[in-house]
Write a protein that holds these residues in place. Structure first.
Motif, PDB file in Angstrom:
ATOM      1  N   UNK A 103     -18.596  11.655  -5.174  1.00  0.00           N
ATOM      2  CA  UNK A 103     -17.649  11.200  -4.163  1.00  0.00           C
ATOM      3  C   UNK A 103     -17.369   9.722  -4.424  1.00  0.00           C
ATOM      4  N   UNK A 104     -16.106   9.329  -4.296  1.00  0.00           N
ATOM      5  CA  UNK A 104     -15.736   7.961  -4.647  1.00  0.00           C
ATOM      6  C   UNK A 104     -14.609   7.475  -3.755  1.00  0.00           C
ATOM      7  N   UNK A 105     -14.359   6.176  -3.869  1.00  0.00           N
ATOM      8  CA  UNK A 105     -13.137   5.596  -3.329  1.00  0.00           C
ATOM      9  C   UNK A 105     -12.423   4.881  -4.474  1.00  0.00           C
ATOM     10  N   UNK A 106     -11.134   5.132  -4.574  1.00  0.00           N
ATOM     11  CA  UNK A 106     -10.304   4.480  -5.591  1.00  0.00           C
ATOM     12  C   UNK A 106      -9.127   3.840  -4.874  1.00  0.00           C
ATOM     13  N   UNK A 107      -9.070   2.522  -4.880  1.00  0.00           N
ATOM     14  CA  UNK A 107      -8.026   1.834  -4.135  1.00  0.00           C
ATOM     15  C   UNK A 107      -8.115   2.098  -2.649  1.00  0.00           C
ATOM     16  N   UNK A 153     -11.824  -3.718  -5.783  1.00  0.00           N
ATOM     17  CA  UNK A 153     -11.658  -3.690  -7.237  1.00  0.00           C
ATOM     18  C   UNK A 153     -12.806  -2.915  -7.861  1.00  0.00           C
ATOM     19  N   UNK A 154     -12.621  -2.493  -9.089  1.00  0.00           N
ATOM     20  CA  UNK A 154     -13.694  -1.824  -9.817  1.00  0.00           C
ATOM     21  C   UNK A 154     -14.720  -2.859 -10.270  1.00  0.00           C
ATOM     22  N   UNK A 155     -15.956  -2.413 -10.531  1.00  0.00           N
ATOM     23  CA  UNK A 155     -16.982  -3.366 -10.951  1.00  0.00           C
ATOM     24  C   UNK A 155     -16.817  -3.754 -12.421  1.00  0.00           C
ATOM     25  N   UNK A 160     -10.612  -3.006 -16.384  1.00  0.00           N
ATOM     26  CA  UNK A 160     -10.001  -1.881 -17.075  1.00  0.00           C
ATOM     27  C   UNK A 160     -10.049  -1.991 -18.581  1.00  0.00           C
ATOM     28  N   UNK A 161     -10.013  -3.218 -19.107  1.00  0.00           N
ATOM     29  CA  UNK A 161     -10.065  -3.417 -20.559  1.00  0.00           C
ATOM     30  C   UNK A 161     -11.382  -2.925 -21.161  1.00  0.00           C
ATOM     31  N   UNK A 162     -12.403  -2.787 -20.316  1.00  0.00           N
ATOM     32  CA  UNK A 162     -13.713  -2.366 -20.827  1.00  0.00           C
ATOM     33  C   UNK A 162     -13.693  -0.952 -21.375  1.00  0.00           C
ATOM     34  N   UNK A 163     -12.701  -0.141 -20.997  1.00  0.00           N
ATOM     35  CA  UNK A 163     -12.690   1.238 -21.489  1.00  0.00           C
ATOM     36  C   UNK A 163     -12.523   1.276 -23.010  1.00  0.00           C
ATOM     37  N   UNK A 164     -11.891   0.250 -23.575  1.00  0.00           N
ATOM     38  CA  UNK A 164     -11.719   0.228 -25.025  1.00  0.00           C
ATOM     39  C   UNK A 164     -13.062   0.037 -25.742  1.00  0.00           C
ATOM     40  N   UNK A 165     -14.004  -0.619 -25.068  1.00  0.00           N
ATOM     41  CA  UNK A 165     -15.353  -0.769 -25.623  1.00  0.00           C
ATOM     42  C   UNK A 165     -16.208   0.465 -25.355  1.00  0.00           C
ATOM     43  N   UNK A 182     -16.874   3.638 -13.748  1.00  0.00           N
ATOM     44  CA  UNK A 182     -17.076   2.350 -13.076  1.00  0.00           C
ATOM     45  C   UNK A 182     -15.897   1.405 -13.290  1.00  0.00           C
ATOM     46  N   UNK A 183     -15.032   1.705 -14.254  1.00  0.00           N
ATOM     47  CA  UNK A 183     -13.814   0.912 -14.436  1.00  0.00           C
ATOM     48  C   UNK A 183     -12.655   1.478 -13.614  1.00  0.00           C
ATOM     49  N   UNK A 184     -12.913   2.564 -12.892  1.00  0.00           N
ATOM     50  CA  UNK A 184     -11.873   3.239 -12.114  1.00  0.00           C
ATOM     51  C   UNK A 184     -12.116   3.136 -10.611  1.00  0.00           C
ATOM     52  N   UNK A 185     -13.358   3.377 -10.172  1.00  0.00           N
ATOM     53  CA  UNK A 185     -13.624   3.459  -8.731  1.00  0.00           C
ATOM     54  C   UNK A 185     -13.853   2.064  -8.143  1.00  0.00           C
TER      55      UNK A 185
END
Length: 569
Positions: free
Chosen positions: A350-354, A283-285, A288-293, A310-313
């Motif tokens: 470089x990242x991992x997403x899912x 999961x992301x740290x 996803x709702x944090x993007x609105x803030x 950080x709400x994505x990776x």
């Protein structure tokens, strides 16, 4: 270089409310688009004993799995003089069938009997292009009256029109990409070539497949013939031998179709038909709702793009708050910040997403300072950030990992210092590397995507695999205020040459009219209506949307060698 004063601190709550409200408006509009021709048209389809396009797709895909619809907003606000064409009269998207990701194209017979408008052709061609990129099997659910004749000149002849669909059928087949078609209504005139150019063809009883219907045959050659004799399922199954499977109705046809898809050799690793349980995986740290803030697009405000990242990776440690330093974020989330101190107006990493390895190229939306002590403005691409991004893109191709572009840019920096530093050369290097990618490119437009910045960040002209956008996004050559000023000056000069005097009231009228028109064209719904964006998404679901896009690339062919043209270094 003279520098504007730093933007003021953001006001997240007002931005949050605006972005949430825009997202809710998006969802309401999409619910209406999904009704196609409306409830009465849906009922007429049912009276014929047929399912709607969306009902067919629901029964075709694996139970509990996700269907990622593409091009929902196609033709939005267009063809009003003909009553409109919601979704361009066709449903396209990627769904799992027998555990395998497939591109599904289904004519919506509730919209003008599934007739082809200009945007219908472009939407189907885009779906075929995505299929070819990722080697996704194609399933066509055919139910169409053919070309919408009042617009035939814009549907029929060109390279992005009706005939191109059939050309693509042949090319996809030669490339070994599976194609299966099911005729579940009418398939007439030139449209009849689409299913017959596929590997396997099913047809339901009561459907019709012919180059010319009974009325046209009688007018052309005087022959009187019934629908069934001319092009019914029984005739094509037993006389012409055109179809492979004759099915009683939609339900039995879709069951057979699922069975046939399961009997292909798969280049992909098939997965469970059930939706993956994201809660048990990485999961992301940040939620996803944090993007609105975190996000703001109010004039004079700024935000840290890493708060969105950080709400994505994926997470690789304990959660951290928005006040955390970049180094703390990097430790907590699976994101390796590439050349973090160099060219800071673009963030690469470089990242991992899912669980999927990828590279991220994102526009930084806060004022940053470079090593020599200069500053870089939010959302502006400078020579060093373009150079960094080019090098990073090349390395991702070397690693053979997909690239994710997060847009919020006003374009490239201008001015004497920027030109002397080689901004054109560095920008060309970035565009060259990005254009020649052999890896999948996933685009998300968060805020603005303007001018050459859109190009460098893999705009539609540069073969993105999937293009996503937030509902507040803007896409145009330049911002509305700047463009309106230029266009107003041109319009007023033209009127003055004709002898017209421009007083203050006339100036305001001209300015307001131009500003309204340009603002409408920059709206992301305008872009989506024309197929420049594949999907408008809810901001808090950005992570799962990207994961879905990355999962579609399981069959991607990475064997082509990566090489660029001449780089001006």
């Amino acid at each position: 270089m003279s520098v504007a004063p730093p933007p003021s601190a953001s006001t997240p709550h007002s931005t949050e409310n605006t972005l949430r409200a825009t997202t809710q408006e998006l969802l309401k509009a999409e619910a209406k688009i999904r009704l196609g021709g409306g409830q009465s048209a849906i009922e007429r389809q049912h009276e014929k004993g047929r399912l709607t396009a969306r009902e067919r797709i629901e029964r075709l895909v694996d139970p509990g799995s996700r269907f990622t619809e593409l091009g929902l907003w196609a033709a939005y606000g267009m063809y009003a003089e003909y009553g409109g064409a919601p979704g361009a009269g066709v449903v396209t998207g990627v769904g799992r069938v027998q555990g395998r990701e497939c591109m599904i194209i289904a004519n919506d017979a509730t919209v003008k009997a599934g007739a082809f408008f200009p945007m219908t052709c472009k939407k189907i061609i885009r779906a075929q292009t995505i299929s070819q990129m990722a080697r996704l099997p194609l399933i066509y659910l055919v139910d169409s009256a053919g070309v919408f004749l009042p617009l035939q000149e814009d549907v029929f002849p060109d390279t992005d029109d009706f005939g191109r669909i059939f050309r693509n059928n042949a090319v996809l087949s030669a490339d070994g990409i599976p194609q299966v078609a099911a005729i579940m209504g009418y398939c007439v005139a030139g449209g009849g070539y689409l299913p017959v150019l596929c590997d396997t063809l099913l047809m339901t009883e009561g459907s019709g497949l012919y180059l010319a219907g009974p009325a046209l045959v009688k007018a052309a050659i005087g022959q009187v013939v019934t629908d069934e004799e001319l092009g019914g399922a029984k005739m094509h199954a037993g006389v012409s031998g055109t179809i492979d499977f004759r099915e009683k109705d939609d339900e039995t046809c879709l069951r057979r179709l699922r069975e046939l898809v399961g009997k292909y050799h798969s280049e992909q690793q098939t997965v469970s038909g059930e939706q993956p349980d994201r809660a048990r995986g990485p999961r992301a740290i940040r939620d996803g709702q944090s993007v609105y803030d975190s996000f703001t697009d109010k004039p004079g405000t700024q935000y840290e793009i890493r708060d969105i990242i950080t709400a994505i990776v994926d997470s690789r440690g304990e959660a951290v708050g928005p006040e955390a330093r970049p180094t703390d974020r990097n430790l907590a989330c699976d994101f390796d910040d590439y050349k973090a101190d160099y060219g800071p107006s673009i963030v690469c990493g470089y990242a991992k997403i899912g669980g999927h390895a990828c590279g991220i190229v994102a526009n930084q939306k806060k004022l940053t300072r470079t090593a020599p002590g200069a500053v870089q403005l939010p959302g502006v691409i400078y020579h060093d950030s373009a150079d960094k991004a080019a090098r990073f893109i090349m390395d991702c191709n070397q690693r053979k990992i997909p690239l994710v572009f997060l847009h919020d840019t006003t374009g490239f920096m201008v001015g004497k210092e920027s030109e002397q530093h080689g901004i054109i050369r560095a920008g060309a290097k970035m565009v060259n590397a990005m254009s020649n990618c052999i890896v999948p490119k996933v685009v998300v437009i968060l805020g603005g995507s303007y001018g050459a910045g859109n190009y460098a960040m893999c705009g539609r002209a540069f073969d993105p695999f999937i293009s996503l956008a937030w509902p507040n996004a803007k896409c145009a050559v330049m911002g509305a205020n700047q463009a309106t000023g230029v266009l107003t000056t041109i319009e007023e000069a033209s009127r003055k040459r004709k002898g017209e005097s421009i007083d203050e009231e006339t100036h305001k009228q001209i300015y307001s009219a131009i500003h309204a028109g340009y603002t409408e064209q920059a709206d992301i719904r305008h872009a989506a209506a024309r197929g420049w964006v594949d999907r408008l998404i809810e901001p808090h679901k950005t992570r799962e949307e990207i994961i879905a896009a990355l999962e579609m690339t399981a069959g991607w062919d990475y064997s082509k060698p990566f090489k660029t043209g001449v780089l001006q270094t």
